[in-house]
Design an enzyme around this catalytic site. Sequence first.
Site, short mmCIF file in Angstrom:
data_model
loop_
_atom_site.label_atom_id
_atom_site.label_comp_id
_atom_site.label_asym_id
_atom_site.label_seq_id
_atom_site.Cartn_x
_atom_site.Cartn_y
_atom_site.Cartn_z
N LYS A 1 19.68 13.56 28.84
CA LYS A 1 18.23 13.64 28.90
C LYS A 1 17.71 12.63 29.93
O LYS A 1 18.09 11.47 29.92
CB LYS A 1 17.65 13.32 27.52
CG LYS A 1 16.24 13.80 27.26
CD LYS A 1 15.90 13.61 25.79
CE LYS A 1 14.53 14.14 25.46
NZ LYS A 1 14.22 14.01 24.01
N ARG B 1 5.92 25.65 8.86
CA ARG B 1 7.30 25.99 8.52
C ARG B 1 7.63 25.70 7.05
O ARG B 1 8.55 26.28 6.49
CB ARG B 1 8.26 25.20 9.42
CG ARG B 1 8.26 25.65 10.88
CD ARG B 1 9.03 26.96 11.01
NE ARG B 1 9.03 27.49 12.36
CZ ARG B 1 9.92 27.22 13.29
NH1 ARG B 1 10.89 26.36 13.03
NH2 ARG B 1 9.85 27.78 14.48
N GLU C 1 11.77 21.01 8.50
CA GLU C 1 10.58 20.70 7.69
C GLU C 1 10.67 21.29 6.29
O GLU C 1 10.18 20.69 5.32
CB GLU C 1 9.33 21.23 8.40
CG GLU C 1 8.95 20.46 9.66
CD GLU C 1 9.72 20.89 10.89
OE1 GLU C 1 9.61 20.24 11.92
OE2 GLU C 1 10.46 21.91 10.80
#
Length: 645
Positions: free
Chosen positions: A289, A402, A374
């Site tokens: 990243k 969600r 979640e």
Amino acid sequence: MGLIGKLNSPADLKSLAPGELSDLADEVRQFLIEKVSATGGHLGPNLGVVELTIALHYVFDSPTEPVVFDTSHQSYVHKILTGRAGQFDSLRQKDGLSGYTSRSESEHDWTESSHASASLSIADGLAKAKYIQGKGDENVVAVVGDGALTGGMCWEALNNIAAAERNVVIVVNDNGRSYSPTIGGFANNLTRLRDQLAALRMKPGYDDVMESGKKTLKSMGWVGERTFEALHALKEGVKAQVIPTEMFPELGMKYVGPVEGHDLTALLSAFEYAKTYEGPLIVHVVTEKGHGFAPAVNNIADQMHSTGAIDPVTGETLKKSKPGWTSIFTEELLDAARTRRDIVAITAAMAGPTGLAPFAEEFPDRFFDVGIAEQHAIASASGLALGGLHPVVAVYSTFLNRAFDQLLMDAALIKQPLTVVLDRAGVTGTDGASHNGVWDMALTSIVPNIRVAAPRDPQQLRELFREALTVKDGPTVVRFPKGNVGENRAAIKRLPGGVDILREPSSTAQNDESDQTVDVLIVAVGVFADSALRVAERLESDNVRVTLVDPRWVVPVSPDILELAVESDLVVVYEDGIVHGGVGSAIAEALSYAEIDTPLRHIAFPQVFPEHASREQIFEEFGMDESAATKKIREWVRGLEDRDQ
């Protein structure tokens, strides 16, 4: 723009010689740093997938062979390669380039949602459609991060993909992170595989084989000094990399990797094999990243996952932010946890953005990162509550969608005391349509036994969060917006049911009954209290008597609201959620149930997905700014006056 300027589609990319791809990668990386530094956006994730995206589009035939990006915040390189480089000055601006894939922008974009873990299900469906239509020899590619693979829906999709022979290529972009380092057993397995790749580089004779391999590759038309990382692939071709049951042993899917994600030679070889392989296949690509931009790589917190405007050389933020809502919540959570050992905190892979990182540092044994899951976060929190603790689950408002079933059936049904803290509630501005948090009040308002708070200022956030922690007979929700906090706005008085009076008709208005005939009750939700105060001032100049209240707890509807409505000629609910099912709807239902005939009007969002733009631009577009709100209420008042004449 050099090579970038020649690219209007992936077909143009394929016209480049293999040796030009490294130069293109360098150019794309510098382009990203320059453009995203000016507009803000997801810089780190896109710097990490430069070579990966180039190789994908060089090998596969988009849009005939769809490339589906999970979450799609890492699709900037994809946008460049599909002819949108010239639009990057408008990135995340109103009417400009979206920060995610967008079907209205390009035929190469297949999704728009910025929620994680859905790409494999979309790819499975696309592959099924191709099979039914007699195009089963074409591939569907899903690019999914290792962080997204912590989400349960990925595994539901994998269960179906592995059982069929359809051509789904799953590219696991493994950078070891979501926002923060990826956690869990799956992440540990990926780490082991990355370690195997590192160990391969250390084997005796490795460098000699690399040099021999590079000479062979050059003779085949490759130039440059990129290293082909997989030793056995150099000897026997990428087929030797295929080892069954390595990453997903129970599924038995073919596996290619680990592949060095910044080595175009390795990537192209792996994808060429994947393109011709019949059946589902996983390509495990190890990336970094922020690759190529030291300030991002060295940013331990999130490697510039998402930035505002920054200096393109140093990475320093150009605009210093004031204290935000999240930091106020963090302070209050820590203070509460220091006195109550039963308080625990849960994050869904976003400890930093939701303000839980300091809690994790101070109370590591009472902090749980469940990954991008979640649903599990809420259900696990219910279990913690059943065990005698008080869990605090901090998520972005849009991601509560969600976990609705778990909030309804696993928490509220059995009346478990847990507190859900919703960051980025309401409009998030440039984050885009699916990141806006305009649905949470409509969703939560239909849950029995729930209490929902919308603080108007820092002091109310502190108070309401503390009150939420005292509730013992059901779940609570505390929501606040993205951005900086304003000044504390003191109430004139607090009514017995907890509602704050922020403004009453002036003494002149109360005594001058001949001119001031209409009494308006404005119910301002959360941070709209400030705007509503200014609206009330404007209305008073038009001889309208205004009482302005902040309900604080917007669900359930306080009896105070009903009593004030009886004394009013018009009730106006001013909220930053959708009209259908929101606070206004809840109050309207309460008025109807109590047989109170006072008319009610909403200032809220229609049934739309607000697109990316600044908060102010979005409010203006949908008639929710102060000027439009004042105009609407004036028209409603005139309608009442005309009716009574």
